[in-house]
Scaffold this motif. Structure first.
Motif, PDB file in Angstrom:
ATOM      1  N   ALA A  30      19.578  -9.142  18.663  1.00 17.15           N
ATOM      2  CA  ALA A  30      18.132  -9.322  18.582  1.00 17.15           C
ATOM      3  C   ALA A  30      17.606  -8.990  17.193  1.00 17.15           C
ATOM      4  O   ALA A  30      16.773  -9.722  16.634  1.00 17.15           O
ATOM      5  CB  ALA A  30      17.438  -8.451  19.633  1.00 17.15           C
ATOM      6  N   ARG A  33      18.745 -11.703  14.664  1.00 14.55           N
ATOM      7  CA  ARG A  33      18.024 -12.964  14.858  1.00 14.55           C
ATOM      8  C   ARG A  33      16.591 -12.860  14.373  1.00 14.55           C
ATOM      9  O   ARG A  33      16.025 -13.824  13.851  1.00 14.55           O
ATOM     10  CB  ARG A  33      18.074 -13.385  16.325  1.00 14.55           C
ATOM     11  CG  ARG A  33      19.408 -13.997  16.715  1.00 14.55           C
ATOM     12  CD  ARG A  33      19.411 -14.537  18.135  1.00 14.55           C
ATOM     13  NE  ARG A  33      20.637 -15.299  18.378  1.00 14.55           N
ATOM     14  CZ  ARG A  33      20.971 -15.803  19.552  1.00 14.55           C
ATOM     15  NH1 ARG A  33      20.177 -15.622  20.614  1.00 14.55           N
ATOM     16  NH2 ARG A  33      22.097 -16.493  19.687  1.00 14.55           N
ATOM     17  N   HIS A  34      15.994 -11.695  14.529  1.00 17.94           N
ATOM     18  CA  HIS A  34      14.637 -11.490  14.024  1.00 17.94           C
ATOM     19  C   HIS A  34      14.605 -11.622  12.513  1.00 17.94           C
ATOM     20  O   HIS A  34      13.645 -12.156  11.947  1.00 17.94           O
ATOM     21  CB  HIS A  34      14.129 -10.109  14.437  1.00 17.94           C
ATOM     22  CG  HIS A  34      12.769  -9.792  13.903  1.00 17.94           C
ATOM     23  ND1 HIS A  34      11.617 -10.372  14.402  1.00 17.94           N
ATOM     24  CD2 HIS A  34      12.365  -8.968  12.891  1.00 17.94           C
ATOM     25  CE1 HIS A  34      10.570  -9.918  13.732  1.00 17.94           C
ATOM     26  NE2 HIS A  34      11.000  -9.065  12.810  1.00 17.94           N
ATOM     27  N   ARG A  35      15.653 -11.157  11.854  1.00 20.99           N
ATOM     28  CA  ARG A  35      15.688 -11.182  10.387  1.00 20.99           C
ATOM     29  C   ARG A  35      16.203 -12.505   9.842  1.00 20.99           C
ATOM     30  O   ARG A  35      15.686 -13.023   8.849  1.00 20.99           O
ATOM     31  CB  ARG A  35      16.588 -10.047   9.872  1.00 20.99           C
ATOM     32  CG  ARG A  35      16.663  -9.960   8.349  1.00 20.99           C
ATOM     33  CD  ARG A  35      15.297  -9.600   7.766  1.00 20.99           C
ATOM     34  NE  ARG A  35      15.334  -9.586   6.312  1.00 20.99           N
ATOM     35  CZ  ARG A  35      15.135 -10.641   5.533  1.00 20.99           C
ATOM     36  NH1 ARG A  35      14.909 -11.818   6.083  1.00 20.99           N
ATOM     37  NH2 ARG A  35      15.168 -10.530   4.227  1.00 20.99           N
TER      38      ARG A  35
END
Length: 392
Positions: A30, A33-35
């Protein structure tokens, strides 16, 4: 040589994985994927990432994981002559080269399934390679996060548009002065106005093309001659419209460059307790040689050639890699004849204990291991410059 103390996703993710390997994959997936986005971060890549960090924490000598970062030095020549860089002091023990474009494509295709990040710099100015944009784009299309570090004191027609259209994710710019006077003390031959024009051109190209990338991170290495400008960085970031502009400690090899502020004391260690590079990063030099890590300035310590990377797992477990991992972990290791092997790690002082990783008592940084191995110091020739800076 790559910068190590900037605040970015690689370092944060590494720190998290090293400290909490038992947490598992979901929160790391998570966070990454956010970055970096789901285009780059797959479950298979995260699984390999976690596996590599578990093996690193255990000090494994033979590994089942694969490197999740690939470093491709697109060119090992530079337009500047920085005094604490072996390229700038002409002490790089390598043939001046441009990375072969076709070999770079094949390498990217080989590692794409498990690689999160591809860097295209190490010993030179990457935009001196006219094919750099093609290489970046190839990695981008292979769903790999891409990064380049540049001095941006270089003239390339249409630079901003070329960078944005290449799909580059992260552009790290070294700008160690907010005026020509301070910039050129360390970044010899740099043109401050040209650097600023290029930054503005890239920001304008992003806006014109409606792109959020590349994320632009400007790093300000703090020395005695420029530390008075640190307070101006925040205002400069807003004025330029870049995502990040931050002060950073530096590798320093001359007393006159040591800052007065102890918060910016010379860099001492890259890794605490153990070298994690031997589990995470594949370093391929501009001449095609595979090197143990980005600090290796001499072909004497290379471990192979890019043409030999047909079976990466077997290559990643070559005797030289096993010997270095054993050295880093304090384990005994000998070759098939029962003999120890001399490696770059025997001369490396960049790994230190967590108890002394921030010691300020040591006035200067450790030398690169290849220089230590040959009994050299930096041929920086800055004594006259140092007196001028000290008296300014």
């Amino acid at each position: 040589m790559a910068s190590f103390d900037r605040s970015n996703w690689q370092r944060k993710a590494l720190q998290f994985a090293h400290r909490h390997p038992s947490v598992g994959e979901p929160p790391i997936l998570a966070a990454m994927r956010h970055r970096m986005g789901s285009r780059v971060v797959t479950r298979a890549k995260v699984r390999n990432f976690v596996h590599a960090n578990v093996e690193s924490d255990a000090g494994a000598v033979h590994v089942e994981s694969l490197p999740y970062i690939v470093n491709i030095d697109s060119v090992n020549a530079c337009n500047l002559a920085c005094p604490f860089c072996v390229t700038g002091t002409r002490q790089l023990d390598r043939r001046k080269s441009l990375f072969d474009t076709e070999k770079a494509r094949r390498l990217i295709d080989l590692v794409a399934d498990h690689t999160l990040l591809a860097r295209f710099h190490n010993w030179g100015e990457p935009f001196l390679n006219k094919d750099i944009f093609e290489l970046i784009n190839h990695a981008h299309k292979a769903n790999i996060y891409t990064a380049v570090s540049s001095n941006l004191s270089i003239e390339v027609e249409g630079l901003g548009e070329k960078i944005v259209k290449s799909g580059l994710d992260n552009l790290h710019v070294s700008i160690d002065g907010l005026s020509q006077e301070t910039l050129e003390v360390y970044r010899r031959n740099a043109d401050f106005d040209l650097v600023i024009r290029n930054i503005r051109e890239i920001v304008a190209a992003k806006r014109a093309l409606g792109s959020k990338t590349p994320r632009m991170e400007l790093a300000f290495l703090v020395f005695r001659h420029n530390e008075h400008e640190v307070s101006q960085i925040k205002a400069m970031r807003r004025e330029l419209g870049v995502e990040a502009f931050f002060p950073s400690r530096a590798f320093i090899y001359h007393d006159s460059f040591v800052p007065e502020n102890p918060a910016y004391s010379p860099y001492q260690h890259i890794w605490e307790d153990r070298c994690h590079y031997l589990y995470s990063e594949l370093m391929v030099e501009a001449d095609g040689k595979v090197s143990p890590c980005c600090t290796n300035s001499s072909e004497r310590f290379d471990v192979g050639h890019v043409d030999e990377l047909t079976d990466l797992k077997a290559f990643w477990n070559r005797p030289a890699y096993q010997a270095m991992r054993a050295k880093s972990s304090g384990k005994a290791w000998t070759d098939d004849q029962g003999k120890p092997m001399e490696t770059l790690c025997d001369f490396c002082e960049y790994v230190g204990s967590s108890a002394c990783s921030s010691v300020i008592g040591r006035s200067l940084s450790p030398l690169p291991p290849a220089l230590i191995a040959t009994g050299q110091d930096y041929n920086h020739q800055i004594d006259n410059l140092g007196r001028r800076v000290a008296n300014s």
